[in-house]
Design a protein around this motif. Structure first.
Motif, PDB file in Angstrom:
ATOM      1  N   GLU A  80       0.816  -1.222   0.000  1.00 54.72           N
ATOM      2  CA  GLU A  80       0.000   0.000   0.000  1.00 54.72           C
ATOM      3  C   GLU A  80       0.850   1.273   0.000  1.00 54.72           C
ATOM      4  OE1 GLU A  80      -2.483  -0.213   3.481  1.00 54.72           O
ATOM      5  OE2 GLU A  80      -3.318  -2.152   2.858  1.00 54.72           O
ATOM      6  N   ARG A  81       1.861   1.317   0.855  1.00 48.84           N
ATOM      7  CA  ARG A  81       2.627   2.552   1.093  1.00 48.84           C
ATOM      8  C   ARG A  81       4.059   2.506   0.590  1.00 48.84           C
ATOM      9  NH1 ARG A  81       1.072   3.353   7.485  1.00 48.84           N
ATOM     10  NH2 ARG A  81      -1.170   3.165   7.205  1.00 48.84           N
ATOM     11  N   GLY A  82       4.487   1.342   0.156  1.00 46.56           N
ATOM     12  CA  GLY A  82       5.884   1.159  -0.200  1.00 46.56           C
ATOM     13  C   GLY A  82       6.690   0.798   1.035  1.00 46.56           C
ATOM     14  N   PHE A  83       7.823   0.186   0.819  1.00 47.14           N
ATOM     15  CA  PHE A  83       8.671  -0.232   1.931  1.00 47.14           C
ATOM     16  C   PHE A  83       9.137   0.975   2.733  1.00 47.14           C
ATOM     17  CE2 PHE A  83      12.852  -1.154   3.723  1.00 47.14           C
ATOM     18  CZ  PHE A  83      12.540  -2.246   4.520  1.00 47.14           C
ATOM     19  N   GLU A  84       9.634   1.998   2.045  1.00 45.61           N
ATOM     20  CA  GLU A  84      10.166   3.180   2.730  1.00 45.61           C
ATOM     21  C   GLU A  84       9.074   3.958   3.456  1.00 45.61           C
ATOM     22  OE1 GLU A  84      13.289   3.757   3.222  1.00 45.61           O
ATOM     23  OE2 GLU A  84      14.014   2.206   1.858  1.00 45.61           O
ATOM     24  N   GLY A  85       7.842   3.893   2.970  1.00 47.78           N
ATOM     25  CA  GLY A  85       6.745   4.637   3.574  1.00 47.78           C
ATOM     26  C   GLY A  85       6.065   3.921   4.728  1.00 47.78           C
ATOM     27  N   THR A  86       6.614   2.778   5.121  1.00 49.81           N
ATOM     28  CA  THR A  86       6.035   1.987   6.202  1.00 49.81           C
ATOM     29  C   THR A  86       6.986   1.968   7.384  1.00 49.81           C
ATOM     30  OG1 THR A  86       4.904   0.566   4.596  1.00 49.81           O
ATOM     31  CG2 THR A  86       5.155  -0.303   6.816  1.00 49.81           C
ATOM     32  N   THR A  87       6.451   2.183   8.566  1.00 52.83           N
ATOM     33  CA  THR A  87       7.267   2.141   9.780  1.00 52.83           C
ATOM     34  C   THR A  87       6.941   0.889  10.592  1.00 52.83           C
ATOM     35  OG1 THR A  87       5.672   3.309  11.165  1.00 52.83           O
ATOM     36  CG2 THR A  87       7.249   4.681   9.913  1.00 52.83           C
ATOM     37  N   VAL A  88       7.835   0.583  11.517  1.00 47.44           N
ATOM     38  CA  VAL A  88       7.586  -0.528  12.434  1.00 47.44           C
ATOM     39  C   VAL A  88       6.317  -0.258  13.232  1.00 47.44           C
ATOM     40  CG1 VAL A  88       8.465  -1.684  14.513  1.00 47.44           C
ATOM     41  CG2 VAL A  88       9.979  -1.303  12.549  1.00 47.44           C
ATOM     42  N   ALA A  89       6.120   0.993  13.625  1.00 51.38           N
ATOM     43  CA  ALA A  89       4.907   1.347  14.366  1.00 51.38           C
ATOM     44  C   ALA A  89       3.663   1.053  13.537  1.00 51.38           C
ATOM     45  CB  ALA A  89       4.943   2.814  14.775  1.00 51.38           C
ATOM     46  N   ASP A  90       3.709   1.353  12.238  1.00 49.53           N
ATOM     47  CA  ASP A  90       2.571   1.059  11.357  1.00 49.53           C
ATOM     48  C   ASP A  90       2.281  -0.443  11.324  1.00 49.53           C
ATOM     49  OD1 ASP A  90       2.478   3.778  10.586  1.00 49.53           O
ATOM     50  OD2 ASP A  90       3.754   3.415   8.822  1.00 49.53           O
ATOM     51  N   ILE A  91       3.340  -1.227  11.195  1.00 47.37           N
ATOM     52  CA  ILE A  91       3.182  -2.681  11.112  1.00 47.37           C
ATOM     53  C   ILE A  91       2.593  -3.220  12.411  1.00 47.37           C
ATOM     54  CG2 ILE A  91       4.406  -4.878  10.873  1.00 47.37           C
ATOM     55  CD1 ILE A  91       6.498  -3.253   9.159  1.00 47.37           C
ATOM     56  N   ALA A  92       3.161  -2.799  13.531  1.00 47.89           N
ATOM     57  CA  ALA A  92       2.683  -3.265  14.839  1.00 47.89           C
ATOM     58  C   ALA A  92       1.218  -2.898  15.041  1.00 47.89           C
ATOM     59  CB  ALA A  92       3.555  -2.689  15.950  1.00 47.89           C
ATOM     60  N   GLU A  93       0.864  -1.667  14.697  1.00 46.47           N
ATOM     61  CA  GLU A  93      -0.520  -1.225  14.864  1.00 46.47           C
ATOM     62  C   GLU A  93      -1.468  -2.073  14.022  1.00 46.47           C
ATOM     63  OE1 GLU A  93      -3.331   2.687  14.061  1.00 46.47           O
ATOM     64  OE2 GLU A  93      -1.166   2.953  14.177  1.00 46.47           O
ATOM     65  N   ARG A  94      -1.115  -2.289  12.758  1.00 44.90           N
ATOM     66  CA  ARG A  94      -1.977  -3.087  11.881  1.00 44.90           C
ATOM     67  C   ARG A  94      -2.115  -4.515  12.406  1.00 44.90           C
ATOM     68  NH1 ARG A  94      -2.908  -3.019   5.781  1.00 44.90           N
ATOM     69  NH2 ARG A  94      -3.063  -0.792   6.228  1.00 44.90           N
ATOM     70  N   ALA A  95      -1.045  -5.058  12.970  1.00 47.33           N
ATOM     71  CA  ALA A  95      -1.072  -6.429  13.483  1.00 47.33           C
ATOM     72  C   ALA A  95      -1.730  -6.538  14.851  1.00 47.33           C
ATOM     73  CB  ALA A  95       0.352  -6.979  13.551  1.00 47.33           C
ATOM     74  N   GLY A  96      -1.969  -5.393  15.487  1.00 49.18           N
ATOM     75  CA  GLY A  96      -2.607  -5.398  16.794  1.00 49.18           C
ATOM     76  C   GLY A  96      -1.667  -5.766  17.926  1.00 49.18           C
ATOM     77  N   VAL A  97      -0.389  -5.403  17.764  1.00 47.80           N
ATOM     78  CA  VAL A  97       0.605  -5.677  18.808  1.00 47.80           C
ATOM     79  C   VAL A  97       1.402  -4.403  19.063  1.00 47.80           C
ATOM     80  CG1 VAL A  97       0.787  -8.128  18.176  1.00 47.80           C
ATOM     81  CG2 VAL A  97       2.379  -6.471  17.170  1.00 47.80           C
ATOM     82  N   THR A  98       2.277  -4.464  20.036  1.00 48.69           N
ATOM     83  CA  THR A  98       3.133  -3.321  20.338  1.00 48.69           C
ATOM     84  C   THR A  98       4.406  -3.383  19.493  1.00 48.69           C
ATOM     85  OG1 THR A  98       4.335  -4.489  22.069  1.00 48.69           O
ATOM     86  CG2 THR A  98       2.309  -3.305  22.731  1.00 48.69           C
ATOM     87  N   GLU A  99       5.097  -2.252  19.416  1.00 51.85           N
ATOM     88  CA  GLU A  99       6.389  -2.243  18.734  1.00 51.85           C
ATOM     89  C   GLU A  99       7.361  -3.198  19.424  1.00 51.85           C
ATOM     90  OE1 GLU A  99       8.157   1.493  17.218  1.00 51.85           O
ATOM     91  OE2 GLU A  99       6.315   2.419  17.991  1.00 51.85           O
ATOM     92  N   ARG A 100       7.268  -3.271  20.714  1.00 53.63           N
ATOM     93  CA  ARG A 100       8.132  -4.184  21.464  1.00 53.63           C
ATOM     94  C   ARG A 100       7.916  -5.626  20.994  1.00 53.63           C
ATOM     95  NH1 ARG A 100       9.104  -3.636  27.774  1.00 53.63           N
ATOM     96  NH2 ARG A 100      10.859  -5.054  27.885  1.00 53.63           N
TER      97      ARG A 100
END
Length: 186
Positions: free
Chosen positions: A22-42
């Motif tokens: 959707e956003r490209g690799f560079e346009g995606t953050t770890v925070a974005d991934i964690a949020e979408r997955a329903g988990v914390t960055e940790r």
């Protein structure tokens, strides 16, 4: 999703590949991934060292499958046939996982030069390891390195053809075709 919902690693991988598309690799953050997955960055960092690792996490398992197949090959097989057995094992591992992750992963890598570089480094490491496994079987140089490099090259070509082809074909069939072409080149 709740904090204790099972398969956080799988959800993280799915979320990452969706966001990269959707956003490209560079346009995606770890925070974005964690949020979408329903988990914390940790939690993300418990499973992956960084956002690139989501795309390359299977490399160790693939290399292990290749090296095990090389070690288990018949003693009288030619170096190229033995190295080919390793690539067949890699293809079978990917085929057994099912799903569209490899195709989506390939598209993300193709769109990002730094990821392309990492993919090539992964393949080079696989070829080096394959050559080492052949040497451990008593195959002398340069035959061990050449067979390892050629087999990984055939795997790479087979993978590219599989990605570009119909979704109902197996990676194993494309790798087999590429491996079968190698002896005709000499």
């Amino acid at each position: 999703m709740g904090r204790w919902t099972p398969d956080a690693r799988g959800r993280l991988a799915q979320a990452a590949i969706e966001l990269y598309a959707e956003r490209g690799f560079e346009g995606t953050t770890v925070a974005d991934i964690a949020e979408r997955a329903g988990v914390t960055e940790r939690t993300f960092f418990r499973h992956y060292a960084d956002k690139r690792e989501v795309l390359f996490a299977g490399s160790t398992a693939m290399q292990d499958a290749v090296l095990a197949a090389i070690a288990a090959a018949p003693e009288d097989a030619t170096p190229l046939a033995v190295a080919g057995d390793g690539m067949r094992a890699a293809a079978a591992l990917i085929d057994s996982a099912g799903g569209d992750f490899p195709r989506r992963r390939s598209a993300v890598i193709a769109a990002n030069p730094s990821l392309q570089e990492r993919e090539l480094l992964k393949l080079a490491a696989l070829a080096t390891a394959s050559g080492g496994a052949l040497r451990a079987r008593g195959v002398p140089e340069p035959a061990a390195s050449l067979a390892g490099q050629a087999a990984v090259g055939a795997f790479h070509v087979g993978f590219a053809q599989w990605i570009a082809g119909p979704a109902d074909a197996t990676l194993a069939s494309h790798v087999e075709q590429a491996l079968a072409t190698l002896p005709t080149l000499a």
